[in-house]
Design an enzyme around this catalytic site. Structure first.
Site, PDB file in Angstrom:
ATOM      1  N   SER A   1      52.635  17.104  21.024  1.00 56.70           N
ATOM      2  CA  SER A   1      51.963  16.226  20.076  1.00 56.70           C
ATOM      3  C   SER A   1      50.753  16.818  19.366  1.00 56.70           C
ATOM      4  O   SER A   1      50.371  16.316  18.311  1.00 56.70           O
ATOM      5  CB  SER A   1      51.542  14.946  20.800  1.00 56.70           C
TER       6      SER A   1
ATOM      7  N   LYS B   1      48.871  12.508  14.530  1.00 62.06           N
ATOM      8  CA  LYS B   1      48.065  11.374  14.069  1.00 62.06           C
ATOM      9  C   LYS B   1      47.941  11.326  12.541  1.00 62.06           C
ATOM     10  O   LYS B   1      47.634  10.284  11.975  1.00 62.06           O
ATOM     11  CB  LYS B   1      46.677  11.419  14.706  1.00 62.06           C
TER      12      LYS B   1
HETATM   13  C1  LIG Z   1      46.618  10.370  20.288  1.00 60.28           C
HETATM   14  C2  LIG Z   1      47.401  11.416  20.951  1.00 60.28           C
HETATM   15  C3  LIG Z   1      48.408  11.101  21.872  1.00 60.28           C
HETATM   16  C4  LIG Z   1      48.701   9.688  22.316  1.00 60.28           C
HETATM   17  O1  LIG Z   1      49.030   8.836  21.243  1.00 60.28           O
HETATM   18  P1  LIG Z   1      48.879   7.245  21.406  1.00 60.28           P
HETATM   19  O2  LIG Z   1      49.415   6.699  20.137  1.00 60.28           O
HETATM   20  O3  LIG Z   1      47.431   6.945  21.595  1.00 60.28           O
HETATM   21  O4  LIG Z   1      49.661   6.849  22.603  1.00 60.28           O
HETATM   22  C5  LIG Z   1      49.154  12.147  22.387  1.00 60.28           C
HETATM   23  N1  LIG Z   1      48.904  13.428  22.062  1.00 60.28           N
HETATM   24  C6  LIG Z   1      47.945  13.769  21.195  1.00 60.28           C
HETATM   25  C7  LIG Z   1      47.741  15.205  20.876  1.00 60.28           C
HETATM   26  C8  LIG Z   1      47.165  12.776  20.595  1.00 60.28           C
HETATM   27  O5  LIG Z   1      46.212  13.137  19.734  1.00 60.28           O
END
Ligand SMILES: *Cc1c(COP(=O)(O)O)cnc(C)c1O
Length: 317
Positions: free
Chosen positions: A300, A49
């Site tokens: 992520s 993010k």
């Molecule tokens: C926000 C987030 C997601 C999903 O992202 P989106 O853009 O909302 O689809 C996936 N993994 C993590 C760790 C996140 O913080």
């Protein structure tokens, strides 16, 4: 009609945020042939993010930055915006629902942002954002914003730099900013790559919306993949269309499958990642996707509370 984010926007974001976010490594999974782990959980602030938040903050005029930025977030975007605002010399306010884990709340405060905890849902937190905007602050939302999507798309450019034409990319999916950005970049540069969005069974708002053919609300439920919770916004402008047009498929994972994914990632990297980060590996382990060529799973984020991760490792969740 709002123009969608383009490859050129993503390339511009890559130049804008260069040196302000980490370029994260890709690891060959030593146990699953053909699987590559994009270790984005090593990003500063612990999740991708930071890419979108940094691109959005650096796209503001200095007058707008001076008014301060505000968002509602399930945690990682708030943390990212707090960091990006402070790095740019601005002020951030983050509005959270009471469902957000306390480790994430404290992390945002530690980054210098003001935290407001409002209600039991993202929608209630959003009302507080509207009040701050009415008082002059600039909203930077977690996913449905062109500069945020373009920033997340830089992850797609990095994936292609490391694996030029992957057979498949597994993208954790919530509001769809990550999926929209990554899919836009990869569809433009490697049109044959299959793009799979992956959510949890418990409260997958984008999946429900794609099935309904329009943005719909779902009930928020507790899940190991708490970063994938929350709605996509009934007034969604960008990410719903992008996910509908660019993703080949959306897959949903059970809690047990997500826990198995977290354990596998810990076994091969030694690292604790959060449930949202494990859904791609979970889908491979569960046989819900078949590896037919180089497959990249986006890991992520790493923002999981230590006691919860210990329970997952011990097999108690
Ligand atoms: C926000 C987030 C997601 C999903 O992202 P989106 O853009 O909302 O689809 C996936 N993994 C993590 C760790 C996140 O913080």
């Amino acid at each position: 009609m709002i123009a969608s984010v383009t490859l050129a926007d993503i390339q511009g974001a890559e130049r804008r945020i260069a040196g302000k976010v980490l370029r994260t490594p890709t690891l060959v999974d030593p146990q699953i042939a053909g699987l590559f782990l994009k270790q984005e959980y090593r990003q500063t602030t612990g999740a991708f993010k930071l890419r979108g938040a940094t691109n959005a903050v650096l796209s503001l005029s200095s007058a707008d930055l001076g008014r301060g930025v505000v968002t509602a977030s399930t945690g990682n975007h708030g943390r990212a915006l707090a960091h990006a605002a402070r790095a740019a010399g601005g002020r951030a306010v983050v509005c959270l629902s009471a469902l957000v884990p306390s480790n994430k709340v404290q992390a945002i405060r530690d980054l210098g942002a003001e935290v407001r905890i409002i209600g039991q849902s993202q929608d209630e937190a959003m009302l507080e954002v509207a009040r701050a905007v009415a008082q002059g602050m600039i909203e930077v939302p977690p996913f449905d914003h062109p500069a945020v999507i373009a920033g997340q798309g830089t992850l797609g450019l990095e994936i292609l730099a490391d694996s030029p034409a992957p057979a498949m990319v597994l993208i954790p999916l919530s509001g769809g900013g990550l999926a929209a950005g990554v899919a836009t970049a990869i569809r433009a540069l490697s049109p044959q790559t299959r793009l799979i969005g992956i959510s949890m069974e418990r409260g997958a708002a984008m999946d429900a919306s794609l099935r309904a053919g329009r943005p719909v609300d779902v009930t928020e439920l507790a899940t190991l993949a708490d970063s994938l919770g929350g709605g996509i916004g009934l007034q969604n402008r960008l990410t719903f269309n992008a996910c509908r047009d660019l993703l080949d498929e959306v897959i949903l994972m059970s809690e047990d499958e997500i826990a198995a994914g977290m354990r596998h990632i810990h076994a091969v990297t030694g690292d604790a990642v959060e449930g949202a980060a494990a859904v791609g590996v979970a889908a491979v382990l569960a046989g819900k996707v078949q590896i037919t060529g180089p497959t990249v799973a986006i890991l992520s984020g790493r923002n999981v509370a230590a006691p919860r991760f210990a329970e997952v490792l011990a097999g108690r969740l």
